[in-house]
Design a protein around this motif. Sequence first.
Motif, short mmCIF file in Angstrom:
data_model
loop_
_atom_site.label_atom_id
_atom_site.label_comp_id
_atom_site.label_asym_id
_atom_site.label_seq_id
_atom_site.Cartn_x
_atom_site.Cartn_y
_atom_site.Cartn_z
N ALA A 105 -7.31 -0.84 3.28
CA ALA A 105 -6.84 -1.82 2.00
C ALA A 105 -6.52 -2.97 2.33
N ALA A 106 -5.67 -3.06 3.34
CA ALA A 106 -4.92 -4.49 3.87
C ALA A 106 -5.99 -5.39 4.24
N PHE A 131 3.36 -4.15 -4.15
CA PHE A 131 3.39 -3.99 -2.79
C PHE A 131 3.74 -5.08 -1.91
N ASN A 176 -2.75 -3.02 -9.09
CA ASN A 176 -2.37 -1.60 -8.27
C ASN A 176 -1.91 -0.60 -9.07
N ASN A 180 2.28 1.43 -6.34
CA ASN A 180 3.35 1.68 -5.13
C ASN A 180 4.10 0.44 -5.47
N ASP A 214 -6.27 -2.72 -6.29
CA ASP A 214 -6.06 -2.31 -5.33
C ASP A 214 -5.78 -0.79 -5.24
N TYR A 217 -4.52 4.47 -4.07
CA TYR A 217 -3.83 5.98 -4.50
C TYR A 217 -4.93 6.43 -5.71
N SER A 242 -9.46 2.24 0.05
CA SER A 242 -8.87 2.72 1.31
C SER A 242 -8.99 4.16 1.55
N SER A 244 -6.73 5.67 3.45
CA SER A 244 -5.58 5.91 4.04
C SER A 244 -4.77 6.90 3.39
N LYS A 245 -4.70 6.96 2.08
CA LYS A 245 -3.90 7.80 1.30
C LYS A 245 -4.58 9.20 0.81
N ARG A 253 -8.02 3.20 9.89
CA ARG A 253 -8.24 2.01 9.31
C ARG A 253 -9.84 1.81 8.69
N1 PLP Z 1 -2.23 -1.53 -0.89
C1 PLP Z 1 -1.12 -0.55 -1.37
C2 PLP Z 1 -0.45 -0.63 -2.48
C3 PLP Z 1 -0.52 0.27 -0.29
O1 PLP Z 1 0.67 0.89 -0.59
C4 PLP Z 1 -0.79 -0.03 0.99
C5 PLP Z 1 -0.40 0.87 2.18
O2 PLP Z 1 0.82 1.46 1.95
C6 PLP Z 1 -2.02 -0.74 1.38
C7 PLP Z 1 -2.46 -1.44 0.36
C8 PLP Z 1 -2.47 -1.22 2.59
O3 PLP Z 1 -3.25 0.26 3.02
P1 PLP Z 1 -4.23 0.42 4.41
O4 PLP Z 1 -3.40 1.34 5.19
O5 PLP Z 1 -5.26 1.00 3.76
O6 PLP Z 1 -4.47 -1.00 4.85
#
Ligand code: PLP
Length: 394
Positions: A105-106, A131, A176, A180, A214, A217, A242, A244-245, A253
């Motif tokens: 996501a970043a 975030f 978002n 978060n 974004d 989650y 992403s 990631s979660k 990544r």
């Molecule tokens: N956006 C939000 C709201 C997040 O909480 C995070 C990571 O904690 C990210 C983006 C970045 O996620 P990624 O690890 O996929 O780059």
Amino acid sequence: MNNKMYDLGNNRSIIRELFEFSKLQKEKLGSDNVFDFSIGNPSVPPHKKVTEILTSLLTNGDPCYIHGYTSAPGDIEVRENIAKDLNQRFKTSYNYNNIYMTCGAAASLCIVFKALTEDSSNEIIAIAPYFTEYKVFVETQGAKFKVVPANLDTFDINFVELEKMITCNTKGIIINSPNNPSGVIYNAESIKKLSMILKAKEAEYNHPIYIICDEPYREIAYDGIIVPHIPNYYNNTILCYSYSKSLSLPGERIGYVLVPNSATDHEIIYKACLGAGRGLGYVCAPSLFQYLIKEAVGLTSNISLYKENRDLIYTGLTTLGYECIYPDGAFYLFFKSPSGDSYEFMERAKKHNVIVVPSDPFGVKGYLRLAYCVKKDTIINSLPAFAKIIKEYE
Ligand code: PLP
């Protein structure tokens, strides 16, 4: 030397700062004696099929293929499978041309901000609490970052303030949800209201204003609550996703940008995303994990374990007298500092080896963010410490 980059490297985010502090404390005191709620590192392992697929890829795959470059936007079959999965779930008609594979996501967000904006006369708006890295991502791409103050009653979008903040320079609004740090999910009514405001502003300024959603989650929502698929409500939406979660793969990544055909200038935006990815050096999202996603699309880790944690920590803290925002999704709890000062609470909690993050860098004063993606025992064993902390305020 670029002083702004030096500052970013020299001053770690408060989350990373507390994470490092807690690692040192664990070395000194033993990991069971430190209650680290600082970072959103998933505590639930990936779905068991993830290991099976990876093992099979590594055992049976052609090593030069599975570790080689894919085409710049990502492997076509991977993107096709993602599009099919989204179409099934959200009744959409995406295809591989709408999807660009990224390093999480970043990267997706940085690419989209770079693609949509040219310089600091272009604004990207975030809704507090947000975030913390959004500010870094937007400003590093050269655009102006603006924040809509939080709606402290519900932590829903503060529509009155949002409307005031949009100008002729606004290029996009970051949404978002699940959020978060608050854990709030914006419901369909809120998304409809947001769409109405943005459509009116687009008409007023005669240019598109994009929602950049974004959604790392997206699948982490409890009690059957539906997370609205924003492109179904507002055409000018670009989605950053992403794994990631949802799949517990933050270190790998892998994610994507989705630019739907309904978005104004979608072909141009998609190409600008490719250009931004190229310019930022995100040449190819990790190939092995692209091939994993091709087969693992639609899977998640066991989200019900986060729900158990949510119930434990919410009930535990409210019973002790903490004022908490009820989280419908993600894996964060937002609670009020009894003194009204988030940094004061953070320091006091550290003395009890409880590590929580002050809310000020998220754009709201006086709260703490607690990441409950931890072992169940960490929550259970931390409650006596939380009890002692709140007693100190009596
Ligand atoms: N956006 C939000 C709201 C997040 O909480 C995070 C990571 O904690 C990210 C983006 C970045 O996620 P990624 O690890 O996929 O780059």
